[in-house]
Design a protein around this motif. Sequence first.
Motif, PDB file in Angstrom:
ATOM      1  N   MET A  91       0.850  -1.155   0.000  1.00 17.53           N
ATOM      2  CA  MET A  91       0.000   0.000   0.000  1.00 17.53           C
ATOM      3  C   MET A  91       0.906   1.231   0.000  1.00 17.53           C
ATOM      4  SD  MET A  91      -3.160   0.935   2.511  1.00 17.53           S
ATOM      5  CE  MET A  91      -2.298   1.057   4.058  1.00 17.53           C
ATOM      6  N   TYR A  92       0.448   2.293  -0.651  1.00 14.25           N
ATOM      7  CA  TYR A  92       1.237   3.516  -0.738  1.00 14.25           C
ATOM      8  C   TYR A  92       0.476   4.695  -0.138  1.00 14.25           C
ATOM      9  CZ  TYR A  92       4.392   1.085  -3.845  1.00 14.25           C
ATOM     10  OH  TYR A  92       5.304   0.214  -4.365  1.00 14.25           O
ATOM     11  N   VAL A  93       1.243   5.621   0.416  1.00 18.90           N
ATOM     12  CA  VAL A  93       0.698   6.851   0.986  1.00 18.90           C
ATOM     13  C   VAL A  93       1.342   8.018   0.252  1.00 18.90           C
ATOM     14  CG1 VAL A  93       0.525   8.243   3.076  1.00 18.90           C
ATOM     15  CG2 VAL A  93       0.391   5.758   3.229  1.00 18.90           C
ATOM     16  N   VAL A  94       0.518   8.980  -0.144  1.00 19.27           N
ATOM     17  CA  VAL A  94       1.040  10.143  -0.855  1.00 19.27           C
ATOM     18  C   VAL A  94       1.887  11.001   0.085  1.00 19.27           C
ATOM     19  CG1 VAL A  94      -0.980  11.621  -0.461  1.00 19.27           C
ATOM     20  CG2 VAL A  94       0.441  11.973  -2.462  1.00 19.27           C
ATOM     21  N   GLY A  95       3.011  11.459  -0.429  1.00 19.46           N
ATOM     22  CA  GLY A  95       3.923  12.287   0.347  1.00 19.46           C
ATOM     23  C   GLY A  95       3.902  13.727  -0.126  1.00 19.46           C
ATOM     24  N   ASP A  96       5.066  14.342  -0.129  1.00 11.82           N
ATOM     25  CA  ASP A  96       5.184  15.752  -0.488  1.00 11.82           C
ATOM     26  C   ASP A  96       4.934  15.983  -1.969  1.00 11.82           C
ATOM     27  OD1 ASP A  96       5.865  16.479   2.103  1.00 11.82           O
ATOM     28  OD2 ASP A  96       8.011  16.229   1.742  1.00 11.82           O
ATOM     29  N   CYS A  97       4.373  17.152  -2.263  1.00 12.96           N
ATOM     30  CA  CYS A  97       4.194  17.593  -3.640  1.00 12.96           C
ATOM     31  C   CYS A  97       5.573  17.939  -4.209  1.00 12.96           C
ATOM     32  CB  CYS A  97       3.277  18.815  -3.658  1.00 12.96           C
ATOM     33  SG  CYS A  97       2.959  19.450  -5.302  1.00 12.96           S
ATOM     34  N   ARG A  98       5.860  17.499  -5.429  1.00 15.08           N
ATOM     35  CA  ARG A  98       7.159  17.717  -6.056  1.00 15.08           C
ATOM     36  C   ARG A  98       7.151  18.924  -7.001  1.00 15.08           C
ATOM     37  NH1 ARG A  98       8.845  13.814  -9.484  1.00 15.08           N
ATOM     38  NH2 ARG A  98      10.962  14.558  -9.158  1.00 15.08           N
ATOM     39  N   LEU A  99       6.057  19.682  -7.023  1.00 19.75           N
ATOM     40  CA  LEU A  99       5.947  20.788  -7.975  1.00 19.75           C
ATOM     41  C   LEU A  99       7.097  21.789  -7.876  1.00 19.75           C
ATOM     42  CD1 LEU A  99       2.240  21.952  -8.361  1.00 19.75           C
ATOM     43  CD2 LEU A  99       3.852  21.319 -10.149  1.00 19.75           C
ATOM     44  N   ARG A 100       7.489  22.156  -6.673  1.00 19.29           N
ATOM     45  CA  ARG A 100       8.575  23.133  -6.510  1.00 19.29           C
ATOM     46  C   ARG A 100       9.830  22.648  -7.247  1.00 19.29           C
ATOM     47  NH1 ARG A 100       8.853  26.767  -2.632  1.00 19.29           N
ATOM     48  NH2 ARG A 100       7.644  25.520  -1.180  1.00 19.29           N
ATOM     49  N   THR A 101      10.212  21.399  -7.006  1.00 21.80           N
ATOM     50  CA  THR A 101      11.406  20.825  -7.640  1.00 21.80           C
ATOM     51  C   THR A 101      11.231  20.723  -9.151  1.00 21.80           C
ATOM     52  OG1 THR A 101      11.894  19.561  -5.645  1.00 21.80           O
ATOM     53  CG2 THR A 101      12.895  18.787  -7.695  1.00 21.80           C
ATOM     54  N   LEU A 102      10.071  20.260  -9.574  1.00 14.67           N
ATOM     55  CA  LEU A 102       9.823  20.090 -11.006  1.00 14.67           C
ATOM     56  C   LEU A 102       9.857  21.425 -11.742  1.00 14.67           C
ATOM     57  CD1 LEU A 102       7.004  17.440 -10.653  1.00 14.67           C
ATOM     58  CD2 LEU A 102       9.278  17.046 -11.638  1.00 14.67           C
ATOM     59  N   LEU A 103       9.292  22.462 -11.139  1.00 13.89           N
ATOM     60  CA  LEU A 103       9.320  23.787 -11.765  1.00 13.89           C
ATOM     61  C   LEU A 103      10.755  24.310 -11.841  1.00 13.89           C
ATOM     62  CD1 LEU A 103       6.160  25.445 -10.190  1.00 13.89           C
ATOM     63  CD2 LEU A 103       6.462  24.677 -12.561  1.00 13.89           C
ATOM     64  N   LYS A 104      11.511  24.117 -10.777  1.00 11.23           N
ATOM     65  CA  LYS A 104      12.898  24.574 -10.757  1.00 11.23           C
ATOM     66  C   LYS A 104      13.710  23.865 -11.844  1.00 11.23           C
ATOM     67  CE  LYS A 104      16.706  25.511  -7.626  1.00 11.23           C
ATOM     68  NZ  LYS A 104      17.164  25.497  -6.240  1.00 11.23           N
ATOM     69  N   GLU A 105      13.529  22.554 -11.964  1.00  5.30           N
ATOM     70  CA  GLU A 105      14.240  21.780 -12.987  1.00  5.30           C
ATOM     71  C   GLU A 105      13.922  22.280 -14.397  1.00  5.30           C
ATOM     72  OE1 GLU A 105      13.002  17.751 -12.333  1.00  5.30           O
ATOM     73  OE2 GLU A 105      14.358  17.479 -10.624  1.00  5.30           O
ATOM     74  N   ARG A 106      12.723  22.798 -14.585  1.00  3.53           N
ATOM     75  CA  ARG A 106      12.290  23.260 -15.902  1.00  3.53           C
ATOM     76  C   ARG A 106      12.440  24.768 -16.071  1.00  3.53           C
ATOM     77  NH1 ARG A 106      10.505  18.689 -14.507  1.00  3.53           N
ATOM     78  NH2 ARG A 106       9.714  17.128 -15.948  1.00  3.53           N
ATOM     79  N   ASN A 107      13.007  25.409 -15.038  1.00  5.17           N
ATOM     80  CA  ASN A 107      13.175  26.866 -15.060  1.00  5.17           C
ATOM     81  C   ASN A 107      11.843  27.557 -15.384  1.00  5.17           C
ATOM     82  OD1 ASN A 107      14.719  29.162 -14.686  1.00  5.17           O
ATOM     83  ND2 ASN A 107      15.228  29.324 -16.862  1.00  5.17           N
ATOM     84  N   MET A 108      10.788  27.094 -14.708  1.00  9.58           N
ATOM     85  CA  MET A 108       9.439  27.608 -14.935  1.00  9.58           C
ATOM     86  C   MET A 108       8.891  28.172 -13.624  1.00  9.58           C
ATOM     87  SD  MET A 108       6.002  25.574 -16.272  1.00  9.58           S
ATOM     88  CE  MET A 108       6.831  24.877 -17.688  1.00  9.58           C
ATOM     89  N   SER A 109       8.243  29.300 -13.694  1.00  9.08           N
ATOM     90  CA  SER A 109       7.644  29.909 -12.508  1.00  9.08           C
ATOM     91  C   SER A 109       6.244  29.351 -12.267  1.00  9.08           C
ATOM     92  CB  SER A 109       7.557  31.421 -12.680  1.00  9.08           C
ATOM     93  OG  SER A 109       6.605  31.743 -13.687  1.00  9.08           O
ATOM     94  N   GLN A 110       5.752  29.581 -11.061  1.00 10.18           N
ATOM     95  CA  GLN A 110       4.372  29.214 -10.751  1.00 10.18           C
ATOM     96  C   GLN A 110       3.419  29.976 -11.656  1.00 10.18           C
ATOM     97  OE1 GLN A 110       3.458  29.477  -6.544  1.00 10.18           O
ATOM     98  NE2 GLN A 110       5.469  28.675  -6.001  1.00 10.18           N
ATOM     99  N   ALA A 111       3.738  31.242 -11.926  1.00 11.09           N
ATOM    100  CA  ALA A 111       2.891  32.058 -12.800  1.00 11.09           C
ATOM    101  C   ALA A 111       2.839  31.480 -14.210  1.00 11.09           C
ATOM    102  CB  ALA A 111       3.393  33.496 -12.828  1.00 11.09           C
ATOM    103  N   GLU A 112       3.983  31.030 -14.731  1.00  9.69           N
ATOM    104  CA  GLU A 112       4.016  30.439 -16.071  1.00  9.69           C
ATOM    105  C   GLU A 112       3.215  29.139 -16.118  1.00  9.69           C
ATOM    106  OE1 GLU A 112       4.665  29.747 -20.071  1.00  9.69           O
ATOM    107  OE2 GLU A 112       4.866  31.588 -18.913  1.00  9.69           O
ATOM    108  N   LEU A 113       3.370  28.308 -15.093  1.00 13.60           N
ATOM    109  CA  LEU A 113       2.573  27.081 -15.032  1.00 13.60           C
ATOM    110  C   LEU A 113       1.090  27.434 -15.004  1.00 13.60           C
ATOM    111  CD1 LEU A 113       2.436  23.995 -14.845  1.00 13.60           C
ATOM    112  CD2 LEU A 113       2.578  24.246 -12.343  1.00 13.60           C
ATOM    113  N   GLY A 114       0.747  28.464 -14.256  1.00 21.74           N
ATOM    114  CA  GLY A 114      -0.640  28.918 -14.207  1.00 21.74           C
ATOM    115  C   GLY A 114      -1.154  29.343 -15.575  1.00 21.74           C
ATOM    116  N   ARG A 115      -0.343  30.084 -16.316  1.00 23.12           N
ATOM    117  CA  ARG A 115      -0.751  30.514 -17.661  1.00 23.12           C
ATOM    118  C   ARG A 115      -0.969  29.308 -18.578  1.00 23.12           C
ATOM    119  NH1 ARG A 115       2.583  34.804 -16.343  1.00 23.12           N
ATOM    120  NH2 ARG A 115       4.497  33.843 -17.119  1.00 23.12           N
TER     121      ARG A 115
END
Length: 84
Positions: free
Chosen positions: A1-25
């Motif tokens: 069985m698996y339990v969801v952990g931390d959201c990886r969005l911060r790391t994924l955005l950093k790796e892609r040099n993308m801001s939260q605002a750009e992802l939002g757009r």
Amino acid sequence: MYVVGDCRLRTLLKERNMSQAELGRRTGYSRSQIGHWINDRDKVGVMGLDKARTIAKVLGLDSPYDLYDWTEVSAATPDKAASD
């Protein structure tokens, strides 16, 4: 069985040099909503699968499940709620 952990969005955005605002757009979700998924999961919970799939596609992920860390737990451990 698996339990969801931390959201990886911060790391994924950093790796892609993308801001939260750009992802939002690119997704149509507000920058503040994206920030809540990144910072306030205890308050807002895990994003819905429909939203995760949209974000995963924009980020080029194979699966929306790649947006979170996962922890494997023993299925033999009884759930407290089930034992009440």
